[in-house]
Design an enzyme around this catalytic site. Structure first.
Site, mmCIF file in Angstrom:
data_model
loop_
_atom_site.group_PDB
_atom_site.id
_atom_site.type_symbol
_atom_site.label_atom_id
_atom_site.label_comp_id
_atom_site.label_asym_id
_atom_site.label_seq_id
_atom_site.Cartn_x
_atom_site.Cartn_y
_atom_site.Cartn_z
ATOM 1 N N LYS A 116 0.846 -1.191 0.000
ATOM 2 C CA LYS A 116 0.000 0.000 0.000
ATOM 3 C C LYS A 116 0.881 1.240 0.000
ATOM 4 C CE LYS A 116 -1.992 3.245 2.915
ATOM 5 N NZ LYS A 116 -1.368 4.056 3.994
ATOM 6 N N HIS A 128 6.027 -14.220 0.847
ATOM 7 C CA HIS A 128 4.761 -14.574 1.473
ATOM 8 C C HIS A 128 4.558 -13.844 2.802
ATOM 9 C CE1 HIS A 128 7.482 -18.303 2.198
ATOM 10 N NE2 HIS A 128 7.897 -17.303 2.943
ATOM 11 N N TYR A 131 3.334 -7.436 5.017
ATOM 12 C CA TYR A 131 2.616 -6.184 4.758
ATOM 13 C C TYR A 131 3.630 -5.055 4.693
ATOM 14 C CZ TYR A 131 0.047 -1.890 5.376
ATOM 15 O OH TYR A 131 -0.437 -0.615 5.210
ATOM 16 N N ASN A 142 15.342 -8.454 0.309
ATOM 17 C CA ASN A 142 14.628 -9.697 0.578
ATOM 18 C C ASN A 142 13.861 -9.557 1.885
ATOM 19 O OD1 ASN A 142 14.520 -12.813 -0.235
ATOM 20 N ND2 ASN A 142 14.573 -12.636 1.991
ATOM 21 N N ASN A 151 2.964 1.123 10.293
ATOM 22 C CA ASN A 151 2.909 2.480 9.769
ATOM 23 C C ASN A 151 1.863 3.368 10.415
ATOM 24 O OD1 ASN A 151 1.011 0.707 8.542
ATOM 25 N ND2 ASN A 151 0.660 2.177 6.904
#
Length: 225
Positions: A116, A128, A131, A142, A151
């Site tokens: 986002k 996998h 966020y 990585n 955040n």
């Protein structure tokens, strides 16, 4: 979703060299552009001003809304809105790219990853369960499984800055605002709250302590099975 000439739009793409295994299972709105040699698999929905480059594989079960997708990109069972995906990227399955993201060339964004309002440099990998929101990430990074950018403090959003060639250990929490220098590492299970210098390893977790014989004593006292 706006009404569109589904059959006419599919026919237009097919005539321009786009491939479809099952055209009736593909939905394309009027303003969409798709490059020659791209394969649209069943369940693909292309909306708004989406542009897809040549030689991509989109689907199955993908929805792209107002996105720009480069050449040689694979998007599998994922959703993306108002974002850019660079050449040669691999997206999915089960990736959600929310608005205002830029995914650099050759990046791999995998299962149950959400992005986002962030920018990723080329060659960055998140395989996998990650966020990344409100972040600027360099090249060739990585992200280990379970990495999270923290955040939001309940009132305001803050950005995370990650340099190039960084390695984030599994279950790293990055409490924004925070900066990681080029080439830095975080140890698995760390919660990072302060700047990490370039090429440093940051370890932010409690020291392990083993209580020898604890389980056997509890069992003898009838407190464990």
């Amino acid at each position: 979703m706006l009404q569109a000439d589904w059959a006419g739009n599919r026919r237009r793409l097919l005539e321009n060299g786009v491939e479809m295994i099952d055209p009736e299972a593909v939905y394309v709105e009027d303003g969409v552009i798709v490059g020659r040699g791209t394969l649209l698999l069943p369940g693909t929905i292309l909306r708004g001003t989406t542009t897809v480059g040549e030689s991509c594989v989109i689907g199955p079960n993908v929805m792209l809304t107002d996105c720009v997708v480069g050449r040689d990109v694979t998007v599998n069972a994922s959703q993306c809105e108002e974002s850019e995906i660079g050449d040669g990227c691999e997206i999915g399955p089960y990736t959600h790219i929310r608005p205002h993201c830029v995914v650099g060339e050759g990046s791999k964004i995998g299962a149950f990853v959400q992005l986002k309002n962030c920018s990723l440099g080329r060659g960055t990998k998140m395989a996998h369960l990650t966020y990344v929101g409100d972040a600027d990430v360099g090249e060739d990074c990585n992200f280990g499984c379970g990495t999270v950018t923290c955040n939001y403090d309940g009132k305001s959003k803050f950005r995370t800055t990650i340099g190039s060639r960084c390695f984030l250990g599994c279950n790293t929490n990055l409490v924004a605002p925070v900066t990681l220098g080029d080439g830095s590492y975080t140890a698995a299970g760390s919660t990072i709250t302060e700047e990490v210098p370039p090429d440093a390893l940051s370890v932010a977790r409690a020291r392990q302590k083993n209580l020898e014989g604890w389980a056997s004593r509890r069992r003898a006292a009838g407190k464990l099975k």
